[in-house]
Design a protein around this motif. Structure first.
Motif, PDB file in Angstrom:
ATOM      1  N   ASP A 140      57.289  81.353  25.969  1.00 41.35           N
ATOM      2  CA  ASP A 140      56.443  81.009  27.125  1.00 41.35           C
ATOM      3  C   ASP A 140      56.251  82.182  28.083  1.00 41.35           C
ATOM      4  O   ASP A 140      56.233  82.011  29.310  1.00 41.35           O
ATOM      5  N   LEU A 141      56.089  83.390  27.533  1.00 35.55           N
ATOM      6  CA  LEU A 141      55.933  84.573  28.372  1.00 35.55           C
ATOM      7  C   LEU A 141      54.582  84.555  29.073  1.00 35.55           C
ATOM      8  O   LEU A 141      53.602  84.003  28.565  1.00 35.55           O
ATOM      9  N   GLY A 142      54.507  85.164  30.251  1.00 34.90           N
ATOM     10  CA  GLY A 142      53.263  85.136  31.025  1.00 34.90           C
ATOM     11  C   GLY A 142      53.145  86.314  31.963  1.00 34.90           C
ATOM     12  O   GLY A 142      53.902  87.292  31.891  1.00 34.90           O
ATOM     13  N   TYR A 143      52.169  86.197  32.867  1.00 34.99           N
ATOM     14  CA  TYR A 143      51.910  87.281  33.826  1.00 34.99           C
ATOM     15  C   TYR A 143      51.447  86.675  35.154  1.00 34.99           C
ATOM     16  O   TYR A 143      50.609  85.763  35.183  1.00 34.99           O
ATOM     17  N   SER A 144      52.009  87.191  36.244  1.00 34.42           N
ATOM     18  CA  SER A 144      51.600  86.765  37.585  1.00 34.42           C
ATOM     19  C   SER A 144      50.655  87.816  38.158  1.00 34.42           C
ATOM     20  O   SER A 144      51.023  88.998  38.242  1.00 34.42           O
ATOM     21  N   PRO A 145      49.423  87.438  38.505  1.00 43.36           N
ATOM     22  CA  PRO A 145      48.430  88.431  38.948  1.00 43.36           C
ATOM     23  C   PRO A 145      48.887  89.239  40.158  1.00 43.36           C
ATOM     24  O   PRO A 145      49.657  88.747  40.992  1.00 43.36           O
ATOM     25  N   ASP A 146      48.394  90.454  40.228  1.00 42.09           N
ATOM     26  CA  ASP A 146      48.776  91.370  41.301  1.00 42.09           C
ATOM     27  C   ASP A 146      47.946  91.077  42.549  1.00 42.09           C
ATOM     28  O   ASP A 146      47.188  91.914  43.029  1.00 42.09           O
ATOM     29  N   GLU A 147      48.103  89.871  43.051  1.00 39.95           N
ATOM     30  CA  GLU A 147      47.404  89.416  44.266  1.00 39.95           C
ATOM     31  C   GLU A 147      48.391  88.637  45.116  1.00 39.95           C
ATOM     32  O   GLU A 147      49.292  87.975  44.582  1.00 39.95           O
ATOM     33  N   TRP A 148      48.225  88.665  46.425  1.00 39.78           N
ATOM     34  CA  TRP A 148      49.220  88.109  47.332  1.00 39.78           C
ATOM     35  C   TRP A 148      49.387  86.589  47.214  1.00 39.78           C
ATOM     36  O   TRP A 148      50.487  86.064  47.314  1.00 39.78           O
ATOM     37  N   GLU A 149      48.296  85.855  47.025  1.00 34.00           N
ATOM     38  CA  GLU A 149      48.412  84.396  47.057  1.00 34.00           C
ATOM     39  C   GLU A 149      47.707  83.705  45.888  1.00 34.00           C
ATOM     40  O   GLU A 149      47.416  82.520  45.965  1.00 34.00           O
ATOM     41  N   ALA A 150      47.477  84.411  44.807  1.00 34.91           N
ATOM     42  CA  ALA A 150      46.711  83.838  43.695  1.00 34.91           C
ATOM     43  C   ALA A 150      47.366  82.558  43.157  1.00 34.91           C
ATOM     44  O   ALA A 150      46.706  81.520  43.032  1.00 34.91           O
ATOM     45  N   PHE A 151      48.638  82.629  42.848  1.00 30.29           N
ATOM     46  CA  PHE A 151      49.318  81.452  42.298  1.00 30.29           C
ATOM     47  C   PHE A 151      49.429  80.344  43.337  1.00 30.29           C
ATOM     48  O   PHE A 151      49.143  79.170  43.055  1.00 30.29           O
ATOM     49  N   THR A 152      49.857  80.699  44.557  1.00 26.35           N
ATOM     50  CA  THR A 152      50.091  79.691  45.597  1.00 26.35           C
ATOM     51  C   THR A 152      48.832  78.897  45.900  1.00 26.35           C
ATOM     52  O   THR A 152      48.864  77.656  45.959  1.00 26.35           O
ATOM     53  N   LYS A 153      47.705  79.590  46.066  1.00 29.48           N
ATOM     54  CA  LYS A 153      46.457  78.893  46.385  1.00 29.48           C
ATOM     55  C   LYS A 153      46.028  77.961  45.260  1.00 29.48           C
ATOM     56  O   LYS A 153      45.603  76.834  45.489  1.00 29.48           O
ATOM     57  N   THR A 154      46.175  78.426  44.019  1.00 31.62           N
ATOM     58  CA  THR A 154      45.783  77.599  42.867  1.00 31.62           C
ATOM     59  C   THR A 154      46.674  76.362  42.781  1.00 31.62           C
ATOM     60  O   THR A 154      46.184  75.248  42.532  1.00 31.62           O
ATOM     61  N   ALA A 155      47.972  76.542  42.986  1.00 27.58           N
ATOM     62  CA  ALA A 155      48.908  75.416  42.915  1.00 27.58           C
ATOM     63  C   ALA A 155      48.616  74.390  44.011  1.00 27.58           C
ATOM     64  O   ALA A 155      48.633  73.175  43.767  1.00 27.58           O
ATOM     65  N   LEU A 156      48.333  74.865  45.218  1.00 27.08           N
ATOM     66  CA  LEU A 156      48.003  73.950  46.320  1.00 27.08           C
ATOM     67  C   LEU A 156      46.713  73.193  46.026  1.00 27.08           C
ATOM     68  O   LEU A 156      46.597  71.993  46.310  1.00 27.08           O
ATOM     69  N   GLU A 200      56.056  72.568  50.095  1.00 24.60           N
ATOM     70  CA  GLU A 200      57.505  72.363  50.253  1.00 24.60           C
ATOM     71  C   GLU A 200      58.242  72.718  48.960  1.00 24.60           C
ATOM     72  O   GLU A 200      59.286  73.385  48.987  1.00 24.60           O
ATOM     73  N   PHE A 201      57.695  72.299  47.810  1.00 22.08           N
ATOM     74  CA  PHE A 201      58.380  72.520  46.535  1.00 22.08           C
ATOM     75  C   PHE A 201      58.059  73.889  45.947  1.00 22.08           C
ATOM     76  O   PHE A 201      58.865  74.444  45.201  1.00 22.08           O
ATOM     77  N   LEU A 202      56.923  74.448  46.308  1.00 17.61           N
ATOM     78  CA  LEU A 202      56.641  75.835  45.920  1.00 17.61           C
ATOM     79  C   LEU A 202      57.625  76.764  46.617  1.00 17.61           C
ATOM     80  O   LEU A 202      58.080  77.760  46.045  1.00 17.61           O
ATOM     81  N   ASP A 203      57.981  76.405  47.829  1.00 19.68           N
ATOM     82  CA  ASP A 203      58.944  77.180  48.617  1.00 19.68           C
ATOM     83  C   ASP A 203      60.361  76.990  48.078  1.00 19.68           C
ATOM     84  O   ASP A 203      61.108  77.957  47.869  1.00 19.68           O
ATOM     85  N   LYS A 204      60.741  75.732  47.811  1.00 21.43           N
ATOM     86  CA  LYS A 204      62.110  75.452  47.374  1.00 21.43           C
ATOM     87  C   LYS A 204      62.419  76.021  46.001  1.00 21.43           C
ATOM     88  O   LYS A 204      63.569  76.350  45.711  1.00 21.43           O
TER      89      LYS A 204
END
Length: 668
Positions: free
Chosen positions: A156-172, A179-183
């Motif tokens: 399950d290897l992957g890559y996190s984009p070189d952007e400040w909030e790419a994952f967080t914004k998509t998840a929200l 709360e759970f993204l933080d925890k």
């Protein structure tokens, strides 16, 4: 909600010994399997699995149940998650209705964190495989390491984009709560300060991602490797400690390695993620990593469930090896066998596996793995050289490691080997070992004196004063025979009072054929006996109904239909006899008879014993009444006592006859 059809198929097709075998090394023991408890720290097996009954019992912790119960206890699954896990394992298609918003909100904190981690895993994979940036940076990196597409998918290897909030914004946007993204540590949250608003950042920005799985495959956290030459950023970054991720209790690769470890009866221990993956791809699947952290007792116990043998792999860095020797002492302390294998200078497990064929790699590991005592001696001798003071310290260091081993026979073997290697007499080494053991005993006594309460918890259970509850034991025995042999048809012999030719009453045997459950039901009905234990009360009527209605009565079906608490009680009853197999009495020429061999006599004897107990209790109750001042007619009460005494005498005669016959049968 998962459909009943799916649940029924899962119960029907799953095999408890296969499910548990993925987590615990099981060995055949008669018709059952046994292994070390995965819930307690032990060196002698107390964990039993019954394929025939499709249940398990851990005699050290008291836990037990079916395959679903094991997953809920061991992996902290919810019931639906356990069913889904088994459905996936046995390729069963899941039928379920869409979860409502209410159900999503009801998910507890741990489950919400697991869901977030699972989503993150899929997100990082998708970014790497389907975006230009992911393919150019993340996928290229893994391909340069020599990983195939199949391996990349497997781990399950992957890559996190070189952007400040790419994952967080998509998840929200997908509805996952901050709360759970933080925890889980996937998102870093900076609270508002003064005029500055709250800000969020992706923790793993611009990193290739290594999901860290539990033994059952759940994503607990992540490791991320940066690919730029930024000196301020850590090369590797792990998820922070959380409710679901405890670094000291996790081994990278354990999910993929567990079956191979049990099969090969050996575990290769390396340091990094890529070491594990490269070894797996090279055919050495029984490999795990401590993920760059110092080895912990919890991690060692995780391996101990699957094998007693660990081979630690080091690269050619002598300084690194010296520091890792402390971890080897920990392994020895847990009672495991340790071998060490080093690679040539400039090579590590990853690079060596990449540049050699599977056959060459296996041959190298076999030929170069050496016992810990020889490895440690050769390493430390090189440091001591001709310095006698250093050599003395080295010998003491060697003996200190041997002292960690709990098995005294192994200690003696290693002392003899150390004597030959170090060219020093065994007498001196045994003397040093005795001094170290004496010091440890003195230190323990000192700690006990300073804090006696800390030792009481350990001391108390060793000499418990438990008053036997005779009524509970009798009721439990009846429930056991009802569950195990309820459908069996037998000839039962009862003793009834009849007048003989001299008009005297005597006990005469009468035989009638009946099923075990019918015998129990009719006898208890005749005496109007109710179970006093509330759990047995509920179970009794449930089991009687099932036995009466279901021609194809199966224990595993009953257990699967009961609630968890009742299921636990049934498991305790059913596995009670199996605990004797753990002691391996047969190896001592002591053969424990099963209940079935004397079923008829033991059942009759047990029911009579229950009757005797209840009558004796009633007599005692009436005696107490005669002492009470408010009793209006004490003579009536005394008459009742006399009547019950007569009944007690009759029952005692019947019981004596049964015991006599029972003993004769045992002596044949």
């Amino acid at each position: 909600m998962i459909s009943k059809t799916t649940i029924d198929r899962v119960y029907e097709e799953s095999q408890v010994e296969e499910v548990i075998g993925d987590f615990v090394q099981l060995k055949k023991s008669g018709s059952n399997y046994k292994g070390l408890s995965p819930f307690t720290q032990e060196r002698t097996p107390s964990f039993m699995v019954s394929p025939a009954k499709q249940i398990w019992k851990d005699f050290s912790s008291g836990k037990g149940g079916n395959a679903v119960a094991f997953l809920m206890e061991h992996e902290h699954f919810t019931y639906p998650e356990a069913i889904k896990y088994l459905a996936k394992k046995y390729n069963i298609e899941i039928e379920e209705t869409e979860q409502s918003d209410e159900h999503k909100e009801a998910a507890n904190e741990r489950e919400s964190m697991y869901l977030v981690n699972e989503y993150a895993k899929e997100y990082f994979k998708k970014i790497m495989l389907e975006t230009n940036q992911g393919q150019a940076i993340g996928l290229s990196y893994f391909k340069e390491r020599g990983f195939t597409a199949e391996t990349i998918e497997k781990f399950d290897l992957g890559y996190s984009p070189d952007e400040w909030e790419a994952f967080t914004k998509t998840a929200l946007d997908k509805g996952y709560q901050l709360e759970f993204l933080d925890k889980t540590g996937l998102t870093i949250v900076k609270e508002a300060e003064g005029d500055k608003p709250k800000r969020t950042f992706d923790r793993f920005k611009g990193r290739v991602m290594f999901p860290i799985h539990s033994m059952s495959g759940r994503v607990l956290g992540f490791g991320g490797r940066i690919l730029t030459s930024d000196k301020k950023a850590a090369k590797y970054l792990n998820s922070p400690e959380s409710e679901v991720y405890h670094k000291s209790k996790v081994l990278y690769g354990i999910y993929h390695a567990k079956q191979a470890i049990a099969k090969e009866d050996n575990c290769y221990l390396v340091e990094g993620y890529t070491d594990v993956i490269q070894f797996y791809q090279s055919g050495i699947e029984n490999t795990v990593a401590s993920s760059g952290t110092a080895l912990t007792p919890e991690q060692i116990r995780l391996i101990n469930r699957l094998t007693k043998n660990i081979t630690v792999l080091f690269d050619g860095d002598t300084a690194g090896m010296r520091a890792s020797l402390r971890g080897i002492d920990l392994i020895l302390e847990q009672g495991l066998n340790v071998r060490i294998c080093t690679f040539p200078d400039g090579e590590d497990p990853d690079s060596f596996a990449k540049s050699n064929t599977e056959e060459d790699l296996k041959e190298y590991l076999t030929e170069n793995a050496q016992d810990f005592i020889r490895f440690k001696a050769s390493l430390l001798v090189a440091e001591a050289k001709d310095d006698p003071v250093k050599k003395a310290g080295l010998i003491r260091d060697m003996v200190a490691s041997i002292a960690k081993i709990p098995d005294t026979i192994k200690q003696e073997v290693y002392v003899k080997e150390c004597s030959a290697i170090m060219d020093i007499s065994e007498v001196v080494l045994f003397s040093t070992l005795a001094q170290l053991n004496a010091k440890e005993s003195a230190d323990q006594a000192k700690r006990k004196k300073q804090n006696p309460q800390a030792f009481e918890v350990v001391k108390q259970p060793t000499t418990p004063r438990v008053k036997v509850d005779q009524l509970f034991e009798l009721e439990r025995k009846i429930m056991s025979m009802l569950l195990l042999y309820g459908k069996e048809e037998e000839d039962f012999e009862d003793f009834v009072l009849k007048q003989n030719e001299f008009e005297e009453l005597e006990l005469v045997p009468e035989t009638h054929r009946a099923k075990v459950f019918e015998k129990i039901y009719l006898d208890l009905q005749e005496d109007e006996v109710e179970f006093t234990n509330e759990h047995f009360q509920q179970l009794y009527y449930t089991i009687i109904s099932k036995l009466n209605e279901d021609e194809e009565f199966k224990l595993e079906n009953i257990i699967n239909e009961l609630d968890p608490e009742q299921s636990q009680h049934v498991t305790n009853i059913l596995m009670d006899d199996d605990k004797y197999a753990l002691a391996r009495w047969d190896t001592k020429d002591i053969f424990v008879k099963s209940k079935k061999e004397n079923l008829v006599k033991e059942l009759s004897q047990t029911i009579l014993s229950l009757r005797c107990y209840l009558v004796a209790s009633k007599i005692e109750e009436l005696k107490q009444q005669t002492k009470a001042e408010e009793v209006k007619n004490p003579m009536d009460v005394l008459q009742d006592v006399m009547d019950y005494h007569k009944l007690q005498q009759t029952l005692s005669k019947k019981l004596d006859r049964h015991i006599a016959v029972f003993n004769v049968g045992m002596g044949r």
